[in-house]
Design a protein around this motif. Structure first.
Motif, PDB file in Angstrom:
ATOM      1  N   ARG A  23      -7.351  -3.460  43.931  1.00  0.00           N
ATOM      2  CA  ARG A  23      -6.167  -4.061  43.331  1.00  0.00           C
ATOM      3  C   ARG A  23      -6.142  -5.585  43.412  1.00  0.00           C
ATOM      4  O   ARG A  23      -5.306  -6.230  42.788  1.00  0.00           O
ATOM      5  CB  ARG A  23      -4.896  -3.485  43.963  1.00  0.00           C
ATOM      6  CG  ARG A  23      -4.554  -2.095  43.440  1.00  0.00           C
ATOM      7  CD  ARG A  23      -3.331  -1.526  44.125  1.00  0.00           C
ATOM      8  NE  ARG A  23      -2.134  -2.339  43.922  1.00  0.00           N
ATOM      9  CZ  ARG A  23      -1.376  -2.307  42.827  1.00  0.00           C
ATOM     10  NH1 ARG A  23      -1.696  -1.514  41.828  1.00  0.00           N
ATOM     11  NH2 ARG A  23      -0.297  -3.056  42.738  1.00  0.00           N
ATOM     12  N   THR A  24      -7.079  -6.186  44.166  1.00  0.00           N
ATOM     13  CA  THR A  24      -7.141  -7.645  44.220  1.00  0.00           C
ATOM     14  C   THR A  24      -7.904  -8.229  43.042  1.00  0.00           C
ATOM     15  O   THR A  24      -7.803  -9.427  42.774  1.00  0.00           O
ATOM     16  CB  THR A  24      -7.810  -8.122  45.529  1.00  0.00           C
ATOM     17  OG1 THR A  24      -9.193  -7.711  45.543  1.00  0.00           O
ATOM     18  CG2 THR A  24      -7.104  -7.556  46.747  1.00  0.00           C
ATOM     19  N   TYR A  25      -8.671  -7.390  42.340  1.00  0.00           N
ATOM     20  CA  TYR A  25      -9.446  -7.908  41.215  1.00  0.00           C
ATOM     21  C   TYR A  25      -9.373  -7.034  39.958  1.00  0.00           C
ATOM     22  O   TYR A  25      -9.869  -7.445  38.899  1.00  0.00           O
ATOM     23  CB  TYR A  25     -10.913  -8.095  41.616  1.00  0.00           C
ATOM     24  CG  TYR A  25     -11.643  -6.822  41.997  1.00  0.00           C
ATOM     25  CD1 TYR A  25     -12.209  -5.997  41.022  1.00  0.00           C
ATOM     26  CD2 TYR A  25     -11.774  -6.449  43.332  1.00  0.00           C
ATOM     27  CE1 TYR A  25     -12.885  -4.832  41.378  1.00  0.00           C
ATOM     28  CE2 TYR A  25     -12.440  -5.284  43.689  1.00  0.00           C
ATOM     29  CZ  TYR A  25     -13.001  -4.481  42.709  1.00  0.00           C
ATOM     30  OH  TYR A  25     -13.674  -3.326  43.061  1.00  0.00           O
ATOM     31  N   SER A  26      -8.772  -5.863  40.055  1.00  0.00           N
ATOM     32  CA  SER A  26      -8.646  -4.989  38.895  1.00  0.00           C
ATOM     33  C   SER A  26      -7.205  -4.496  38.782  1.00  0.00           C
ATOM     34  O   SER A  26      -6.500  -4.373  39.787  1.00  0.00           O
ATOM     35  CB  SER A  26      -9.602  -3.798  39.016  1.00  0.00           C
ATOM     36  OG  SER A  26      -9.559  -2.995  37.850  1.00  0.00           O
ATOM     37  N   ALA A  27      -6.795  -4.210  37.552  1.00  0.00           N
ATOM     38  CA  ALA A  27      -5.396  -3.851  37.302  1.00  0.00           C
ATOM     39  C   ALA A  27      -5.219  -2.352  37.124  1.00  0.00           C
ATOM     40  O   ALA A  27      -6.048  -1.674  36.507  1.00  0.00           O
ATOM     41  CB  ALA A  27      -4.896  -4.568  36.054  1.00  0.00           C
ATOM     42  N   PHE A  28      -4.106  -1.859  37.653  1.00  0.00           N
ATOM     43  CA  PHE A  28      -3.718  -0.474  37.426  1.00  0.00           C
ATOM     44  C   PHE A  28      -3.505  -0.284  35.926  1.00  0.00           C
ATOM     45  O   PHE A  28      -3.008  -1.180  35.243  1.00  0.00           O
ATOM     46  CB  PHE A  28      -2.419  -0.186  38.191  1.00  0.00           C
ATOM     47  CG  PHE A  28      -1.995   1.243  38.184  1.00  0.00           C
ATOM     48  CD1 PHE A  28      -2.581   2.162  39.037  1.00  0.00           C
ATOM     49  CD2 PHE A  28      -1.007   1.681  37.308  1.00  0.00           C
ATOM     50  CE1 PHE A  28      -2.198   3.491  39.020  1.00  0.00           C
ATOM     51  CE2 PHE A  28      -0.611   3.002  37.279  1.00  0.00           C
ATOM     52  CZ  PHE A  28      -1.220   3.916  38.143  1.00  0.00           C
TER      53      PHE A  28
ATOM     54  N   TYR B 287     -13.583   1.394  40.301  1.00  0.00           N
ATOM     55  CA  TYR B 287     -13.497   0.377  41.348  1.00  0.00           C
ATOM     56  C   TYR B 287     -12.853   0.932  42.616  1.00  0.00           C
ATOM     57  O   TYR B 287     -13.258   0.585  43.734  1.00  0.00           O
ATOM     58  CB  TYR B 287     -12.710  -0.832  40.847  1.00  0.00           C
ATOM     59  CG  TYR B 287     -13.418  -1.627  39.773  1.00  0.00           C
ATOM     60  CD1 TYR B 287     -14.804  -1.779  39.787  1.00  0.00           C
ATOM     61  CD2 TYR B 287     -12.700  -2.231  38.741  1.00  0.00           C
ATOM     62  CE1 TYR B 287     -15.453  -2.510  38.808  1.00  0.00           C
ATOM     63  CE2 TYR B 287     -13.338  -2.970  37.754  1.00  0.00           C
ATOM     64  CZ  TYR B 287     -14.714  -3.102  37.789  1.00  0.00           C
ATOM     65  OH  TYR B 287     -15.355  -3.819  36.815  1.00  0.00           O
ATOM     66  N   VAL B 288     -11.824   1.751  42.446  1.00  0.00           N
ATOM     67  CA  VAL B 288     -11.162   2.352  43.606  1.00  0.00           C
ATOM     68  C   VAL B 288     -12.136   3.235  44.380  1.00  0.00           C
ATOM     69  O   VAL B 288     -12.172   3.216  45.611  1.00  0.00           O
ATOM     70  CB  VAL B 288      -9.930   3.172  43.164  1.00  0.00           C
ATOM     71  CG1 VAL B 288      -9.383   3.991  44.330  1.00  0.00           C
ATOM     72  CG2 VAL B 288      -8.843   2.241  42.623  1.00  0.00           C
ATOM     73  N   LYS B 289     -12.916   4.012  43.665  1.00  0.00           N
ATOM     74  CA  LYS B 289     -13.897   4.893  44.306  1.00  0.00           C
ATOM     75  C   LYS B 289     -14.949   4.088  45.060  1.00  0.00           C
ATOM     76  O   LYS B 289     -15.402   4.484  46.135  1.00  0.00           O
ATOM     77  CB  LYS B 289     -14.568   5.770  43.243  1.00  0.00           C
ATOM     78  CG  LYS B 289     -15.520   6.810  43.816  1.00  0.00           C
ATOM     79  CD  LYS B 289     -16.063   7.712  42.716  1.00  0.00           C
ATOM     80  CE  LYS B 289     -17.000   8.770  43.299  1.00  0.00           C
ATOM     81  NZ  LYS B 289     -17.529   9.671  42.231  1.00  0.00           N
ATOM     82  N   ARG B 290     -15.303   2.921  44.511  1.00  0.00           N
ATOM     83  CA  ARG B 290     -16.340   2.093  45.134  1.00  0.00           C
ATOM     84  C   ARG B 290     -15.824   1.277  46.311  1.00  0.00           C
ATOM     85  O   ARG B 290     -16.443   1.224  47.374  1.00  0.00           O
ATOM     86  CB  ARG B 290     -16.935   1.149  44.082  1.00  0.00           C
ATOM     87  CG  ARG B 290     -18.121   0.328  44.584  1.00  0.00           C
ATOM     88  CD  ARG B 290     -18.565  -0.683  43.553  1.00  0.00           C
ATOM     89  NE  ARG B 290     -17.583  -1.755  43.388  1.00  0.00           N
ATOM     90  CZ  ARG B 290     -17.694  -2.708  42.463  1.00  0.00           C
ATOM     91  NH1 ARG B 290     -18.702  -2.696  41.602  1.00  0.00           N
ATOM     92  NH2 ARG B 290     -16.780  -3.655  42.384  1.00  0.00           N
ATOM     93  N   ASP B 291     -14.641   0.631  46.121  1.00  0.00           N
ATOM     94  CA  ASP B 291     -14.157  -0.325  47.120  1.00  0.00           C
ATOM     95  C   ASP B 291     -12.862   0.075  47.820  1.00  0.00           C
ATOM     96  O   ASP B 291     -12.416  -0.630  48.727  1.00  0.00           O
ATOM     97  CB  ASP B 291     -13.938  -1.696  46.465  1.00  0.00           C
ATOM     98  CG  ASP B 291     -15.237  -2.303  45.955  1.00  0.00           C
ATOM     99  OD1 ASP B 291     -16.294  -2.022  46.550  1.00  0.00           O
ATOM    100  OD2 ASP B 291     -15.190  -3.038  44.953  1.00  0.00           O
ATOM    101  N   GLY B 292     -12.237   1.170  47.390  1.00  0.00           N
ATOM    102  CA  GLY B 292     -10.945   1.535  47.958  1.00  0.00           C
ATOM    103  C   GLY B 292      -9.816   0.896  47.176  1.00  0.00           C
ATOM    104  O   GLY B 292      -9.996  -0.148  46.530  1.00  0.00           O
ATOM    105  N   LEU B 293      -8.635   1.497  47.244  1.00  0.00           N
ATOM    106  CA  LEU B 293      -7.498   1.051  46.440  1.00  0.00           C
ATOM    107  C   LEU B 293      -7.065  -0.377  46.763  1.00  0.00           C
ATOM    108  O   LEU B 293      -6.846  -1.196  45.872  1.00  0.00           O
ATOM    109  CB  LEU B 293      -6.317   2.005  46.639  1.00  0.00           C
ATOM    110  CG  LEU B 293      -5.027   1.650  45.895  1.00  0.00           C
ATOM    111  CD1 LEU B 293      -5.273   1.638  44.394  1.00  0.00           C
ATOM    112  CD2 LEU B 293      -3.922   2.630  46.254  1.00  0.00           C
TER     113      LEU B 293
END
Length: 269
Positions: free
Chosen positions: A169-174, A159-165
């Protein structure tokens, strides 16, 4: 002669007494006194001398054991059914639920994958909830339940690679801070899979039924609308978290999030 001898003896005795007294005084001045006993608050002895902070005013066994280099609190009792897992409180990296089972409910996929699993108590609640919904003509389906730490890491990095960190982080958890890693969370949709884990699910009959009845079976809608600044996540009507019927009923009545229930510091991105 005798008088002189007596006088000399008297002087010698006095001299010895003075020397002895001075030595005594010197010893008293240089003796190190034992240190005062320090007052330690309750709980400090069990935590290396540092009093552990409470998570909040609730009764969920979620004490903090230590902090990571990023300042996250590592949860001391990750097996608790009411554990608070969020952007500030993470699971131990080696934590794996030991009582994962496959709930006997439909999912939007047929493969017997790990993401069908839930902890035993939560699985029982899910089976009862799906059956009750079906009795009222609402056909629910699971989308994703348990995730291992490594799976969450892979997913988050994608997700980070696709949308940026920041956006991710608004929809996926570290990794380590996802409720899915507890085995107590499940994403739900309608049986047709439309709007699965998507904003449009909020307008479905299935979402409305869950909003009204999920707490009766021990589940809460974890990320509520209007509470984004507190939970740190966007509104997710499909993300259900098992906390047991007692706490679920209390939260449904109050409209509180888990963060508010435990009086935890609001989460920010």
């Amino acid at each position: 002669m005798k008088k002189r001898s007596r006088l000399l003896f008297f002087v010698m005795v006095c001299t010895v007494m003075v020397i002895g007294y001075n030595a005594f005084i010197k010893t008293e001045e240089t003796t190190t006194l034992p240190p005062k006993q320090s007052v330690v608050e309750d709980g400090a002895a069990q935590s290396g001398g540092e009093v552990q902070p409470e998570i909040g005013s609730g009764t969920a066994e979620t004490g903090q054991a230590e902090k990571t280099g990023d300042g996250l609190a590592v949860i001391a009792q990750p097996e608790s059914m009411t554990v608070l897992v969020n952007k500030q409180n993470m699971l131990p990296e080696n934590y794996n639920p030991t009582d994962l089972v496959y709930p006997d409910v439909r999912f939007i996929f047929s493969e017997k994958l790990d993401k069908r699993k839930l902890r035993k108590e939560a699985a029982g609640g899910l089976e009862k909830m799906f059956a009750a919904a079906e009795d009222e003509g609402i056909l629910l389906a699971g989308v994703s339940a348990y995730r291992s730490h490594s799976t969450q890491k892979t997913l988050f990095e994608r997700y980070v690679k696709r949308d940026g960190l920041e956006k991710a982080r608004t929809y996926s958890a570290f990794p380590g801070t996802s409720e899915h890693e507890t085995g107590l969370a499940v994403d739900v949709s309608g049986s047709d899979g439309k709007c699965a884990a998507a904003d449009c699910f909020a307008d479905t009959e299935e979402a409305l039924w869950l909003e009204r009845h999920a707490h009766e079976y021990g589940f809460i809608i974890r990320y509520l609308e209007g509470k984004e600044a507190i939970t740190g996540y966007q509104y997710e009507p499909w993300h259900l978290r098992y906390v047991g019927t007692e706490l679920a009923a209390e939260l449904a009545a109050s409209g509180e999030t888990l963060e508010e229930y435990y009086d935890a510091v609001p989460v920010t991105n």
